[in-house]
Design an enzyme around this catalytic site. Sequence first.
Site, mmCIF file in Angstrom:
data_model
loop_
_atom_site.group_PDB
_atom_site.id
_atom_site.type_symbol
_atom_site.label_atom_id
_atom_site.label_comp_id
_atom_site.label_asym_id
_atom_site.label_seq_id
_atom_site.Cartn_x
_atom_site.Cartn_y
_atom_site.Cartn_z
ATOM 1 N N TYR A 105 0.930 -1.211 -0.009
ATOM 2 C CA TYR A 105 -0.013 0.146 -0.060
ATOM 3 C C TYR A 105 0.879 1.309 0.091
ATOM 4 O O TYR A 105 1.434 1.653 0.877
ATOM 5 C CB TYR A 105 -0.853 0.195 1.215
ATOM 6 C CG TYR A 105 -1.575 1.277 1.270
ATOM 7 C CD1 TYR A 105 -2.340 1.853 0.250
ATOM 8 C CD2 TYR A 105 -1.913 1.831 2.706
ATOM 9 C CE1 TYR A 105 -3.287 2.780 0.188
ATOM 10 C CE2 TYR A 105 -2.858 2.878 2.659
ATOM 11 C CZ TYR A 105 -3.568 3.438 1.653
ATOM 12 O OH TYR A 105 -4.279 4.628 1.628
ATOM 13 N N ASP A 144 -2.411 -1.489 -4.150
ATOM 14 C CA ASP A 144 -2.583 -0.064 -4.251
ATOM 15 C C ASP A 144 -1.528 1.020 -4.373
ATOM 16 O O ASP A 144 -0.731 0.822 -3.519
ATOM 17 C CB ASP A 144 -3.617 0.610 -3.279
ATOM 18 C CG ASP A 144 -3.756 2.074 -3.599
ATOM 19 O OD1 ASP A 144 -3.486 2.432 -4.592
ATOM 20 O OD2 ASP A 144 -4.781 2.522 -2.779
#
Length: 251
Positions: A105, A144
């Site tokens: 992330y 992400d």
Amino acid sequence: MKLVSWNVNGLRACVRKGFLDYFQDIDADIFCVQETKLQEGQIELDLDGYYQYWNYALRKGYSGTAIFTKQKPLSVKYGLGDNPAQPEGRIITLEFQDFFLMNVYTPNSQRDLARLDVRLEWEDALLEHVLAHDKLKPVVLCGDLNVAHQEIDIKNYKSNYGNSGFTDEERGKMTRFLEAGFIDTLRYFYPNEEGIYTWWSYMKTVRERNIGWRIDYFIVSERLKDLLIDSHAQPTILGSDHCPIALEINI
């Protein structure tokens, strides 16, 4: 092998919106989540047949990653390099017999680019981490990554030039990453297909009109290219401002 990655933008909220139904239906061998936004003990997930690995942020309700895997890994690392104490819980690395899996992330550089320097330092450290492992075994990295790499990866690219997630600096780091010997698997299969996005603003009708960004990725070492079967986004799955992405690979 089927792998899934999903920024759930708060796992507890996503569970209330049907996460477990999707989890059971997709029946992934490995399921990675980002932005769990919780601390140890704040959720009990009964995922029969899966080992669970969590990297919590120190700050409550912020960041965090987790991996659920049917196969027990040979080893588990938290953080980048030899530093497991990074406070935002942004990466987990699992070692399997034939590859490393990394769930990431990436820090957001923020609307006013206040964290752009932090973001670029992260990019350098991440690439170093990936390359060190890639010398030992191929790498499958997902998550992400908070960047729309190309103009095709964002609906309104002209009006977003220079904005967080679409700066020259962030896009350049992604280009450098791929040129170091890695493949953006979705673009490997669908190099010119427009309208494939993984994140949409919560503003009214934005998702319905597919005004989105593709900022979630499966990236693999180039030498895994011939083992790839498919890589795709699943925009019809709701529960977060991101949708899940999936990779099928013969590994």
